[in-house]
Design an enzyme around this catalytic site. Structure first.
Site, mmCIF file in Angstrom:
data_model
loop_
_atom_site.group_PDB
_atom_site.id
_atom_site.type_symbol
_atom_site.label_atom_id
_atom_site.label_comp_id
_atom_site.label_asym_id
_atom_site.label_seq_id
_atom_site.Cartn_x
_atom_site.Cartn_y
_atom_site.Cartn_z
ATOM 1 C CG ASP A 404 0.970 -8.423 -2.132
ATOM 2 O OD1 ASP A 404 1.069 -9.652 -1.993
ATOM 3 O OD2 ASP A 404 1.771 -7.602 -1.662
ATOM 4 C CE LYS A 405 -8.064 -10.386 -2.415
ATOM 5 N NZ LYS A 405 -8.726 -9.283 -1.714
#
Ligand code: ATP
Ligand code: CA
Length: 963
Positions: A404-405
């Site tokens: 995930d960012k």
């Protein structure tokens, strides 16, 4: 039932636990003795379903019906038929404020104990210790040989062998005990939490502190911490599959159930311990804790199911068996030859049995288990909690990490840094934190900022003196200050809410219009979502204009411009009416750009992973532009944005095969929903990749399960995600994954190292005795000496090789292929080289010494020579590639183990008591000098091997990267 054990204030005779105390055979009555706590309910988690689990593996049908019976009788059977008020009354609690008397809470704790599940009382240590004498056939044979010695009047030998047995068994027992203790510690790494209201105040506490009567709250993604009678249920659906086997989530209510004897799956106003909230939120009164819960009543049965061994442990077991068979055959032949040569049969028997004990690496599986467990504990200190041991092995094979960012690659600390309203046309406003912009506040700007304020769920925490909640929301509230605005939410009544989630990508909140007759709706979210429900905007002259295609294009361009710095872009809109399912007909208000800087070490970690042939993929809900910019900032290779970036809608349009084909070039997935993660994992696995995938939400769970290593976030992650994951990052930081992979690889090479050490010792000992027999020489080592060598080989020195600190250089090696054997060609070569040196060296000393006639001195020299060889061999086995000089003295346990062994050897030679046991005599300084010089050859040879390997491998960084 005169005494009410439950309420010491005792106003009511209607005791909710009375039934428990009337039934002697009640399964819960045992809970009263349960005071010590070694495990938590975490122990029982992995099982997917108790009921089906019991019927298809360990349990008999009788077991499972007893289980069903117990669950049926559980406390929830009684309270599902009572109303909320009756329940609260029974438990002396309040449905808004919870328990109020601290005295009462302490009293209940003293009676019901901690809310955690522990295993039944373990066996006594001494019994365990004694049983290890008769559980191993080899030890039985040794005992037999001691007895025979005594019987034949060979008292010296009898005593020697008996003391050897005691030492061998004790060392083994201590190792095994340590391994168990460290495995137990693993179960306590992820503590259970609960949201609890007492005396009107709500806080997050350890679930183990709950007592019956407590008022607790739970929301989507949470795990229920006790058996609870619901007092409030809003869209509440719960997944009870791990308890009932029913895979469809159950919708919950608060109304009492009228049917009598309803089965556990039909008690719809009860939330059961260990089940998972799939949707909505709820509140309830704790009616049962630990053993009184339905989960607790089946806990013992679950925890008695033996934990499956890891593939590595299985491989070790197999290797151990093969080696045993081989050694037995060799020893059998040696014995027969010995007898044929007319040696005394007792001698032959003793030497054969000791040789068998020594040559068989019976400590191997234990050392592997301890090494894995200690490695996992070490990882936990570095903030990566591995929930299942086999994952440690898989970690070293991971070649793709999907991350995930927001919050993992970035800090998840957002600040508003750009604003735009349509009247600004092609300009936008830059915001610097803490600067005052009040003078620049226009009407459209005020509308934009207030929309962000009303459409917001951040809560102010008085205790922590800051806003808590979604970081995006917090940024919007904090930004108000710069414009001299304040949080106005309390001035209006909230009418309706559509909460934000990563699939919907927007949220909407309706509030009354000040005079309570009219409703207005505030909406914020991804640009395309907001534009999709907007019709108009306010132009520069204050005129309201319809959103033409041209103005939409302008807005999209502006959103792209804002995103170019890696900012997250939110659009806002407002509508002068309420909404039923989705808002529409809104007025577009403007855009907000938020900064969320990358975490400090991420760039380095990604570079390090790429060097080792691990591909990193970013998965984000943000737009392509935002994602691409962040990717560049953290050094992800995005050379060709057309191929390297793939958006969620393009994934939807692709077949599985097409995605699998395209994915080899992709490093960034943008505008994705959690559901896309599943397709991504599948596509990667189709290519044969070993995938690690991060996640935090309820909808991430399937992808976390499917991934080879599912990684949940410890801080922002839900219980559902943690449950599905193989590993939990307690600091949510991407760099922690690198540490974990490094540890995983390190553990594997440590296991190879001690295997190398054990095998070379074992091969050397076997060969020595075999050679002596074949050439009809007296045995170079007697039974006692062989057993002492066994302790060095199977005991502390070998174990200490397993805790060798991880060499960061392992990251430069490519991921291990899943099918790779632990006993590689390189390892076998190392074993043979070392064994050869030990055999020749020892033989040399032996033959030189015995040239006159066999004396005690001869065997002492041979024995010491072998032991010294072993010590030097251990030194070189610390690393496969690195010179001892590079490693230094970093491994404290190794220093202690080798130091201890040398002291032991000195005792064996110089202490009169041991002299008689080992049949040794004192050696001179000159003897030692010669022996040390000779024995160090094994180490020097290995240093030469390492040096050559280095020279030939050249630059280690040249490993293939992606594609
Ligand atoms: N609290 C919020 N309210 C309204 N919209 C939001 C909110 N948070 C994010 N968004 C919008 O949803 C988009 C995607 O957010 P999403 O939650 O899917 O990503 P994320 O999961 O936070 O990020 P990542 O996938 O990188 O971890 C954002 O670009 C933004 O436009
Ligand atoms: Ca052994």
């Amino acid at each position: 039932m005169a005494d009410n054990p439950y309420m010491n204030s005792g106003q009511t005779s209607n005791n909710p636990y009375s039934t428990n105390f009337e039934m002697a055979s009640n399964p819960f009555s045992s809970s009263m003795e349960m005071v010590n706590s070694t495990g938590t309910i975490g122990n029982a988690r992995p099982g997917a379903s108790i009921i089906s689990g019991s019927s298809d593996n360990s349990g008999t049908s009788e077991d499972s019906s007893a289980t069903t019976q117990r669950m049926r009788n559980s406390i929830s059977a009684k309270y599902c038929t009572k109303s909320v008020e009756e329940t609260a009354n029974d438990f002396g609690t309040d449905i808004h404020d919870g328990l109020s008397s601290q005295q009462e809470i302490t009293y209940r704790r003293s009676i019901y104990g901690k809310n955690e599940l522990t295993r039944e009382e373990e066996e006594w240590m001494i019994i365990k210790f004694l049983s290890s004498f008769y559980s191993d056939p080899m030890i039985m044979l040794l005992i037999a040989s001691a007895l025979i010695s005594f019987y034949m009047g060979n008292i010296d030998d009898g005593i020697s062998i008996t003391s050897a047995i005691v030492i061998v068994v004790t060392v083994g027992f201590v190792q095994e005990y340590r391994s168990e203790k460290s495995l137990e510690a693993l179960n306590q790494l992820v503590p259970e939490m609960a949201h609890l209201t007492r005396n009107g105040a709500t806080e997050t506490v350890l679930a183990s502190t709950l007592v019956p009567g407590d008022l607790i709250h739970f929301a989507v993604g949470d795990r229920i911490p006790a058996d609870v009678r619901l007092t409030e249920a809003v869209h509440l659906t719960i997944d009870e599959s791990n308890l009932t086997g029913e895979t469809r989530p159950v919708t919950k209510f608060t109304a009492p159930i009228t049917a009598l004897n309803s089965p556990i799956s039909k008690r719809n106003n009860i939330a059961l311990m260990g089940t998972l909230v799939r949707d909505g939120h709820g509140t309830g009164i704790v009616i049962g804790t630990s053993r009184q819960t339905a989960f607790g009543s089946v806990f013992d049965m679950m925890s008695s199911i033996e934990k499956p061994k890891t593939p590595l442990q299985n491989a070790m077991d197999k290797l151990g068996k093969e080696l045993s068979a081989f050694s037995f055959a060799v020893i059998g032949v040696i014995g027969l030859i010995g007898l044929a040569q007319g040696r005394s049969w007792l001698d032959v028997f003793q030497v054969s049995v000791s040789l068998a004990v020594a040559a068989i690496p019976e400590g191997l599986p234990i050392i592997v288990a301890v090494t894995l467990a200690l490695g996992v504990l070490r990882m936990a200190k570095q903030k990566a909690i591995v929930k299942r041991l086999p994952s440690v092995e898989t970690l070293g094979s991971v070649n793709v990490i999907c991350s995930d960012k927001t919050g993992t690659l970035t800090q998840n600390h957002m600040t508003v840094s750009k604003l735009w309203t349509p009247d600004m046309i092609t300009e936008h406003m830059d915001i610097i934190q803490y600067k005052d912009y009040s003078s620049q506040l226009t009407n459209p700007l005020q509308t934009l900022l207030l929309t962000g304020c009303f459409c917001n769920n951040a809560k102010y925490s008085v205790e922590k003196e800051k806003f808590e909640g979604n970081p995006t929301d917090i940024a919007l509230i904090e930004c108000l200050n710069s414009f001299g605005l304040s949080d106005v939410r309390s001035s209006r009544q909230r009418v309706n809410e559509l909460p934000f989630n990563s699939s919907r990508k927007y949220m909407a909140i309706s509030v009354d219009d000040g005079d309570r007759r009219n409703t207005v709706t505030f909406i914020k979210g991804a640009v395309e979502k907001i534009l999709g429900m907007s019709k108009t905007y306010v132009a520069k002259n204050g005129e309201i204009r319809p959103l033409s295609d041209k103005s939409r294009k302008l807005i999209y361009d502006m959103a792209d411009k804002l995103a170019e710095d890696g900012l997250r872009v939110l659009a806002m809109a407002k509508s002068s009416s309420g909404f039923d399912t989705t808002p529409s007909n809104s007025q577009f208000c403007g855009l907000v750009g938020m900064n969320d800087p990358p975490r400090p070490c991420v760039r380095e970690s990604i570079a390090s992973l790429m060097r080792g042939g691990v591909h990193v993929i970013m998965i984000t809900g943000d737009s392509e532009t935002t994602a691409l910019n962040i990717a560049n900032k953290i050094g992800m290779p995005v050379t060709d944005p057309d191929r390297c970036v793939l958006s969620g809608d393009r994934i939807d349009a692709m077949s599985e095969e097409a995605l699998s084909e395209a994915i080899q070039y992709v490093s960034v997935f943008a505008r994705t929903t959690p559901e896309h993660k599943l397709s991504i994992v599948r596509a990667l696995q189709m290519r044969g990749d070993i995938v690690a995938m991060t996640g935090d939400g309820v909808n991430d769970a399937p992808a976390l399960k499917l991934a080879d290593i599912g990684i949940a976030m410890g801080q922002n992650g839900t219980d559902v995600a943690k449950e599905a994951a193989d590993m939990v990052l307690t600091d949510d930081d991407f760099s922690t994954i690198l540490n974990a992979i490094q540890e995983g690889k390190g553990i594997f090479s440590n296991i190879q190292n001690f295997l190398c050490f054990q095998l070379s010792t074992s091969v050397a000992a076997l060969t020595l005795v075999a050679l002596a027999t074949i050439f009809n020489l007296p045995n170079p080592l007697n039974a006692m000496q062989i057993l002492w060598i066994n302790i060095i080989m199977d005991g502390p020195p070998a174990q200490s090789l397993g805790v060798e600190p991880v060499d960061p250089e392992v990251m430069q090696k490519p991921p291990r292929s899943r099918s790779d054997k632990i006993l590689t060609l390189v390892v076998i070569k190392r074993v043979l080289q070392s064994a050869a040196f030990i055999i020749f060296g020892t033989m040399f000393v032996y033959i030189r010494e015995m040239s006159d006639s066999i004396t005690r001195r001869d065997t002492t020299m041979t024995f010491t020579c072998f032991v010294l060889f072993d010590m030097f061999n251990a030194l070189s086995c610390r690393s496969q590639t690195k010179s001892t000089f590079e490693l230094g003295m970093s491994n404290k346990m190794f220093n202690a183990a080798v130091g201890g062994s040398i002291i032991g050897q000195l005792c064996a030679i110089y202490v009169p008591f041991f002299q008689s046991i080992f049949q040794t005599e004192a050696l001179s300084l000159k003897d030692w000098f010669v022996l040390i010089l000779l024995a160090s050859s094994v180490w020097i040879a290995d240093e030469v091997r390492k040096y050559n390997a280095h020279k030939h491998s050249g630059n280690l960084t040249g490993y293939s990267t992606w594609v």
